[in-house]
Write a protein that holds these residues in place. Sequence first.
Motif, mmCIF file in Angstrom:
data_model
loop_
_atom_site.group_PDB
_atom_site.id
_atom_site.type_symbol
_atom_site.label_atom_id
_atom_site.label_comp_id
_atom_site.label_asym_id
_atom_site.label_seq_id
_atom_site.Cartn_x
_atom_site.Cartn_y
_atom_site.Cartn_z
ATOM 1 N N UNK A 1 -9.037 29.924 -3.288
ATOM 2 C CA UNK A 1 -8.749 30.557 -1.911
ATOM 3 C C UNK A 1 -10.037 30.812 -1.517
ATOM 4 N N UNK A 2 -10.883 31.214 -1.967
ATOM 5 C CA UNK A 2 -11.712 32.753 -1.678
ATOM 6 C C UNK A 2 -13.268 32.580 -2.937
ATOM 7 N N UNK A 3 -14.428 32.228 -2.689
ATOM 8 C CA UNK A 3 -15.495 31.703 -2.679
ATOM 9 C C UNK A 3 -16.584 33.106 -2.394
ATOM 10 N N UNK A 4 -16.975 34.081 -3.143
ATOM 11 C CA UNK A 4 -17.234 34.891 -2.938
ATOM 12 C C UNK A 4 -19.138 34.965 -3.793
ATOM 13 N N UNK A 5 -19.989 34.896 -3.316
ATOM 14 C CA UNK A 5 -21.033 34.229 -4.013
ATOM 15 C C UNK A 5 -22.080 36.081 -3.709
ATOM 16 N N UNK A 6 -22.932 36.714 -4.105
ATOM 17 C CA UNK A 6 -23.195 37.393 -4.192
ATOM 18 C C UNK A 6 -24.339 37.364 -3.702
ATOM 19 N N UNK A 60 -12.417 16.105 -0.823
ATOM 20 C CA UNK A 60 -10.789 16.845 -1.206
ATOM 21 C C UNK A 60 -9.456 15.648 -1.751
ATOM 22 N N UNK A 61 -10.526 14.973 -2.831
ATOM 23 C CA UNK A 61 -9.083 13.535 -2.899
ATOM 24 C C UNK A 61 -9.306 13.134 -4.478
ATOM 25 N N UNK A 107 -24.575 24.385 -1.041
ATOM 26 C CA UNK A 107 -25.993 23.342 -0.180
ATOM 27 C C UNK A 107 -26.569 23.421 1.035
ATOM 28 N N UNK A 108 -27.668 23.433 0.333
ATOM 29 C CA UNK A 108 -29.111 24.012 0.974
ATOM 30 C C UNK A 108 -28.572 25.605 1.366
ATOM 31 N N UNK A 109 -28.712 26.575 1.244
ATOM 32 C CA UNK A 109 -28.085 28.358 1.134
ATOM 33 C C UNK A 109 -26.690 27.814 1.763
ATOM 34 N N UNK A 110 -26.160 26.997 2.170
ATOM 35 C CA UNK A 110 -25.231 27.129 3.563
ATOM 36 C C UNK A 110 -23.976 27.016 1.751
ATOM 37 N N UNK A 111 -23.008 27.638 1.863
ATOM 38 C CA UNK A 111 -21.798 27.344 1.230
ATOM 39 C C UNK A 111 -20.986 27.035 1.758
ATOM 40 N N UNK A 112 -20.541 25.849 0.842
ATOM 41 C CA UNK A 112 -19.141 24.761 1.032
ATOM 42 C C UNK A 112 -18.244 25.470 0.959
ATOM 43 N N UNK A 113 -17.169 25.242 1.524
ATOM 44 C CA UNK A 113 -15.526 25.555 1.878
ATOM 45 C C UNK A 113 -15.098 25.850 0.744
ATOM 46 N N UNK A 114 -14.065 26.827 0.266
ATOM 47 C CA UNK A 114 -13.483 26.622 -1.015
ATOM 48 C C UNK A 114 -12.270 25.373 -1.176
ATOM 49 N N UNK A 155 -15.189 33.962 -12.588
ATOM 50 C CA UNK A 155 -16.467 34.205 -12.475
ATOM 51 C C UNK A 155 -17.316 32.791 -12.534
ATOM 52 N N UNK A 156 -18.791 32.256 -11.747
ATOM 53 C CA UNK A 156 -19.243 31.305 -12.244
ATOM 54 C C UNK A 156 -20.616 31.725 -11.743
ATOM 55 N N UNK A 157 -21.722 30.369 -11.076
ATOM 56 C CA UNK A 157 -23.178 30.538 -11.025
ATOM 57 C C UNK A 157 -22.746 30.676 -9.343
ATOM 58 N N UNK A 158 -23.987 31.163 -8.647
ATOM 59 C CA UNK A 158 -23.427 31.318 -6.704
ATOM 60 C C UNK A 158 -24.217 29.487 -6.957
ATOM 61 N N UNK A 159 -24.954 29.129 -7.039
ATOM 62 C CA UNK A 159 -25.361 27.874 -7.285
ATOM 63 C C UNK A 159 -24.512 26.933 -7.045
ATOM 64 N N UNK A 160 -23.594 26.874 -7.880
ATOM 65 C CA UNK A 160 -22.469 25.817 -7.449
ATOM 66 C C UNK A 160 -21.799 25.922 -6.767
ATOM 67 N N UNK A 161 -22.069 26.262 -5.710
ATOM 68 C CA UNK A 161 -21.046 26.387 -4.523
ATOM 69 C C UNK A 161 -22.027 26.154 -2.902
#
Length: 181
Positions: free
Chosen positions: A65-70, A10-11, A36-43, A28-34
């Motif tokens: 503020x929030x990432x919502x994966x399908x 975060x720098x 890391x090995x099946x765990x979502x990264x923090x927003x 709108x984006x791809x879930x794969x962008x967010x």
Amino acid sequence: MAAILHDPKELTFRQTCGGSILTTTAILSAASCFVNQSRPNPASQYRIRVGSDQPNAGGSVHAVRLITLHPAYDYRTKSADVAVLRVTTLAYSLTVQPVTIAGINYNVSDSDTLFVLDGDRIRVRTSGEFCEGDYGGPVIHASNSVQVGVASYSYQCGVKRYPSLSAKVAYHAVWIANAAR
């Protein structure tokens, strides 16, 4: 278009993916962008840049503020590879505009440069191949400027004999609309 910027510390945020503007507060984006090995990264590790044709300069930068994966997203198969980001409010301008997404009944004809592989995917035939930084970006049906796909996967970036795949927006249109509210 939106550039998705990422930095785990975060720098120093740099573009890692693309996205498209749905509303003044949703991208709108791809879930794969967010993930890391099946765990979502923090927003907090993400920002978006809009209103610039440069990935790491110009325009305005907004916090995610929030990432919502399908809910059906599978990081191994890239099935349902769509995500909606909630961001601080954007201001529309000549260079910051929302995209029109394909509805559930939207059809791309066989004569177009895109074609459907199965219910969830579109294969890009002649409009080039996706590479790093492209994933999550829009695939636009050129005949009427409607977003029909979200760039999801390519094998051997830049090698045209291999297909690039995108998540089919029409297949996920209801979920996208609900997540963007």
